[in-house]
Design a protein around this motif. Structure first.
Motif, PDB file in Angstrom:
ATOM      1  N   LEU A   1       6.976  -1.056-118.402  1.00 15.42           N
ATOM      2  CA  LEU A   1       8.247  -0.318-118.371  1.00 15.42           C
ATOM      3  C   LEU A   1       8.754  -0.018-119.781  1.00 15.42           C
ATOM      4  O   LEU A   1       9.311   1.054-120.024  1.00 15.42           O
ATOM      5  CB  LEU A   1       9.286  -1.078-117.570  1.00 15.42           C
ATOM      6  CG  LEU A   1       9.000  -1.178-116.071  1.00 15.42           C
ATOM      7  CD1 LEU A   1      10.065  -2.000-115.367  1.00 15.42           C
ATOM      8  CD2 LEU A   1       8.886   0.200-115.444  1.00 15.42           C
ATOM      9  N   ALA A   2       8.541  -0.938-120.708  1.00 19.16           N
ATOM     10  CA  ALA A   2       8.946  -0.699-122.096  1.00 19.16           C
ATOM     11  C   ALA A   2       8.178   0.492-122.674  1.00 19.16           C
ATOM     12  O   ALA A   2       8.747   1.311-123.403  1.00 19.16           O
ATOM     13  CB  ALA A   2       8.705  -1.945-122.937  1.00 19.16           C
TER      14      ALA A   2
ATOM     15  N   GLU B   1       9.638   3.707-121.308  1.00 19.63           N
ATOM     16  CA  GLU B   1      10.932   3.987-121.932  1.00 19.63           C
ATOM     17  C   GLU B   1      10.777   4.480-123.370  1.00 19.63           C
ATOM     18  O   GLU B   1      11.620   5.213-123.870  1.00 19.63           O
ATOM     19  CB  GLU B   1      11.811   2.739-121.896  1.00 19.63           C
ATOM     20  CG  GLU B   1      12.257   2.381-120.494  1.00 19.63           C
ATOM     21  CD  GLU B   1      12.961   1.034-120.418  1.00 19.63           C
ATOM     22  OE1 GLU B   1      13.089   0.346-121.458  1.00 19.63           O
ATOM     23  OE2 GLU B   1      13.374   0.660-119.307  1.00 19.63           O
TER      24      GLU B   1
END
Length: 90
Positions: free
Chosen positions: A17-18, A21
């Motif tokens: 997810l990082a 993003e």
């Protein structure tokens, strides 16, 4: 600066997810190793990206077709590294 993001973490890993993003509009994303499992996560919205074909096949995902996801081989991956100014491995 064109950035190539190469992720090998499974979709449930915090770095996955990082990575999503951190993507800028013109960045390129390559899914490899366990990251190709994102192809079967129905709740995950992937940007247009590439998936490494040997890893897709190794996980029996060859029949999975996701709009915006193109499978590539190792020579294609090398070509991507040559055309990007920066490479980030997740």
């Amino acid at each position: 600066m064109l950035t190539l993001h190469i992720i090998n973490k499974a979709p449930d890993h915090p770095r996955f997810l990082a990575c999503l993003e951190a993507l800028a509009e013109d960045d390129t994303l390559v899914l490899m190793e366990n990251a190709v499992m994102a192809l079967v996560f129905k709740t995950l919205s992937l940007p247009s990206c590439y998936a490494l074909q040997p890893d897709v096949s190794a996980r029996a995902l060859s029949e999975v077709s996701i709009p915006g996801v193109k499978t590539i081989n190792y020579p294609d991956l090398v070509a991507l590294t040559e055309t990007h100014q920066r490479i980030v491995n997740w």
